[in-house]
Design a protein around this motif. Structure first.
Motif, PDB file in Angstrom:
ATOM      1  N   UNK A 110       0.757  -1.337   0.002  1.00 35.62           N
ATOM      2  CA  UNK A 110       0.060  -0.129  -0.038  1.00 35.62           C
ATOM      3  C   UNK A 110       0.965   1.462  -0.037  1.00 35.62           C
ATOM      4  N   UNK A 111       1.969   1.236   0.951  1.00 36.13           N
ATOM      5  CA  UNK A 111       2.720   2.273   0.777  1.00 36.13           C
ATOM      6  C   UNK A 111       3.512   2.666  -0.420  1.00 36.13           C
ATOM      7  N   UNK A 112       4.008   1.461  -1.006  1.00 34.28           N
ATOM      8  CA  UNK A 112       4.722   1.524  -2.184  1.00 34.28           C
ATOM      9  C   UNK A 112       3.708   2.227  -3.346  1.00 34.28           C
ATOM     10  N   UNK A 113       2.431   1.804  -3.524  1.00 28.43           N
ATOM     11  CA  UNK A 113       1.529   2.263  -4.362  1.00 28.43           C
ATOM     12  C   UNK A 113       1.397   3.862  -4.195  1.00 28.43           C
ATOM     13  N   UNK A 114       1.265   4.216  -2.855  1.00 27.81           N
ATOM     14  CA  UNK A 114       1.152   5.518  -2.757  1.00 27.81           C
ATOM     15  C   UNK A 114       2.389   6.439  -3.342  1.00 27.81           C
ATOM     16  N   UNK A 115       3.462   5.610  -3.377  1.00 23.97           N
ATOM     17  CA  UNK A 115       4.675   6.345  -3.975  1.00 23.97           C
ATOM     18  C   UNK A 115       4.932   6.165  -5.422  1.00 23.97           C
ATOM     19  N   UNK A 116       3.841   5.517  -5.844  1.00 23.67           N
ATOM     20  CA  UNK A 116       3.945   5.516  -7.680  1.00 23.67           C
ATOM     21  C   UNK A 116       4.341   4.218  -8.044  1.00 23.67           C
ATOM     22  N   UNK A 117       4.627   3.248  -7.302  1.00 21.45           N
ATOM     23  CA  UNK A 117       4.852   2.010  -7.831  1.00 21.45           C
ATOM     24  C   UNK A 117       3.584   1.200  -8.659  1.00 21.45           C
ATOM     25  N   UNK A 118       3.676   0.783  -9.791  1.00 25.42           N
ATOM     26  CA  UNK A 118       2.506   0.120 -10.596  1.00 25.42           C
ATOM     27  C   UNK A 118       2.384  -1.325  -9.720  1.00 25.42           C
ATOM     28  N   UNK A 119       1.084  -1.307  -9.414  1.00 23.74           N
ATOM     29  CA  UNK A 119       0.773  -2.633  -8.961  1.00 23.74           C
ATOM     30  C   UNK A 119      -0.023  -3.436  -9.879  1.00 23.74           C
ATOM     31  N   UNK A 120       0.409  -4.651 -10.309  1.00 21.40           N
ATOM     32  CA  UNK A 120      -0.438  -5.418 -11.334  1.00 21.40           C
ATOM     33  C   UNK A 120      -0.485  -7.176 -10.799  1.00 21.40           C
ATOM     34  N   UNK A 121      -1.440  -7.779 -11.593  1.00 21.39           N
ATOM     35  CA  UNK A 121      -1.461  -9.078 -11.205  1.00 21.39           C
ATOM     36  C   UNK A 121      -2.537  -9.840 -11.901  1.00 21.39           C
ATOM     37  N   UNK A 122      -2.351 -11.328 -11.930  1.00 16.52           N
ATOM     38  CA  UNK A 122      -3.114 -12.153 -12.711  1.00 16.52           C
ATOM     39  C   UNK A 122      -4.003 -12.871 -11.520  1.00 16.52           C
ATOM     40  N   UNK A 123      -5.310 -12.802 -11.848  1.00 10.98           N
ATOM     41  CA  UNK A 123      -6.104 -13.752 -11.098  1.00 10.98           C
ATOM     42  C   UNK A 123      -6.206 -13.519  -9.529  1.00 10.98           C
ATOM     43  N   UNK A 124      -5.580 -14.280  -8.763  1.00  8.79           N
ATOM     44  CA  UNK A 124      -5.416 -13.859  -7.423  1.00  8.79           C
ATOM     45  C   UNK A 124      -4.778 -12.630  -7.188  1.00  8.79           C
ATOM     46  N   UNK A 125      -3.801 -12.399  -8.071  1.00 14.10           N
ATOM     47  CA  UNK A 125      -3.263 -11.116  -8.075  1.00 14.10           C
ATOM     48  C   UNK A 125      -3.893  -9.983  -8.825  1.00 14.10           C
ATOM     49  N   UNK A 126      -5.073 -10.229  -9.169  1.00 16.68           N
ATOM     50  CA  UNK A 126      -5.874  -9.039  -9.487  1.00 16.68           C
ATOM     51  C   UNK A 126      -7.034  -8.792  -8.755  1.00 16.68           C
ATOM     52  N   UNK A 127      -7.697  -9.896  -8.240  1.00 13.71           N
ATOM     53  CA  UNK A 127      -8.693  -9.508  -7.081  1.00 13.71           C
ATOM     54  C   UNK A 127      -8.156  -9.044  -5.794  1.00 13.71           C
ATOM     55  N   UNK A 128      -6.838  -9.198  -5.297  1.00 12.99           N
ATOM     56  CA  UNK A 128      -6.402  -8.926  -4.025  1.00 12.99           C
ATOM     57  C   UNK A 128      -6.454  -7.335  -3.805  1.00 12.99           C
ATOM     58  N   UNK A 129      -6.517  -6.453  -4.697  1.00 16.13           N
ATOM     59  CA  UNK A 129      -6.470  -5.106  -4.477  1.00 16.13           C
ATOM     60  C   UNK A 129      -7.875  -4.623  -4.167  1.00 16.13           C
ATOM     61  N   UNK A 130      -8.906  -5.297  -4.314  1.00 17.01           N
ATOM     62  CA  UNK A 130     -10.356  -4.860  -4.106  1.00 17.01           C
ATOM     63  C   UNK A 130     -10.529  -4.909  -2.450  1.00 17.01           C
ATOM     64  N   UNK A 131     -11.656  -4.409  -2.115  1.00 20.70           N
ATOM     65  CA  UNK A 131     -12.121  -4.435  -0.756  1.00 20.70           C
ATOM     66  C   UNK A 131     -12.565  -5.874  -0.474  1.00 20.70           C
ATOM     67  N   UNK A 132     -13.400  -6.656  -1.554  1.00 17.57           N
ATOM     68  CA  UNK A 132     -13.923  -7.843  -1.126  1.00 17.57           C
ATOM     69  C   UNK A 132     -13.251  -8.951  -2.284  1.00 17.57           C
TER      70      UNK A 132
END
Length: 217
Positions: free
Chosen positions: A124-146
């Motif tokens: 979360x802290x890296x994301x706020x610093x501009x690091x791009x977050x990406x991922x597939x399947x589990x790595x896609x749904x994990x960024x969401x609330x639910x």
């Protein structure tokens, strides 16, 4: 086809925070996949990009990590294994990256490990610093609330995601069993934004707003 050039033209060249949620495909299935090239172009500069793979959801499967290194050999690839999450310098290491790429597998196991080690807050802290977050399947749904997905071979269930993005994403929505359970859960939670994606569909979020739907290939 949507290109990063069109995105930049529409939203401006300076975009602080990016998440690309990949439903299926990418480097694990083919070389030079469009979605992977698209991610690289978001932050492309003269020198190779620093991109790290996180394979927690597959329990750091070595064959998966090997495919990542092969796919991104022209960049500066690295990977972060589970023991790395508790390094004293882990925040500095992650903040120094251009892109974090999270692999598929067991979403709940992955999030449990991240929370136990504090790696969730590092991301979360890296994301706020501009690091791009990406991922597939589990790595896609994990960024969401639910997260609503399989928790065993015969059982689906709900658990909390990282909460960076509102709502819930369902990858592989073309799978009939997954579609049935996720759609039923969505109806019971109608106030929650949902993003059902088939394997060839992916989403690009900028500053927590969905700006583009992309093809995998």
């Amino acid at each position: 086809m949507i290109t990063i050039s069109l995105i930049l033209e529409r939203f401006g060249a300076y975009m602080e925070r990016h998440i690309i949620a990949i439903s299926g495909g990418g480097f694990s299935e083919m070389e030079g996949a469009f979605i992977d090239q698209y991610i690289l172009k978001i932050k492309r500069k003269a020198s190779p990009l620093r991109i790290a793979f996180v394979a927690t959801a597959s329990n750091d499967a070595q064959s998966y990590i090997g495919k990542f290194y092969n796919a991104f050999k022209c960049e500066h690839p690295s990977h972060l294994a589970i023991p790395d999450f508790e390094l004293a310098t882990i925040q500095e290491v992650v903040n120094s990256l251009d892109i974090i790429y999270v692999g598929g597998g067991n979403t709940k196991y992955m999030l449990d490990v991240w929370r136990k080690t504090g790696f969730d807050e590092v991301l979360k802290k890296a994301y706020e610093q501009g690091v791009i977050l990406t991922g597939i399947s589990a790595g896609a749904m994990c960024w969401f609330e639910h997260c609503y997905t399989e928790i065993s071979e015969s059982e689906y269930g709900y658990f909390e995601g990282l909460g960076i993005l509102k709502g819930a994403l369902c990858p592989h929505h073309n799978d009939s069993t997954r579609k049935k359970y996720f759609d039923k859960w969505s109806l019971k939670n109608s106030t929650t934004p949902t993003y059902p994606l088939e394997d060839h569909e992916n989403l690009h979020f900028v500053n927590e707003q969905c700006i583009a739907k992309l093809e995998t290939y």
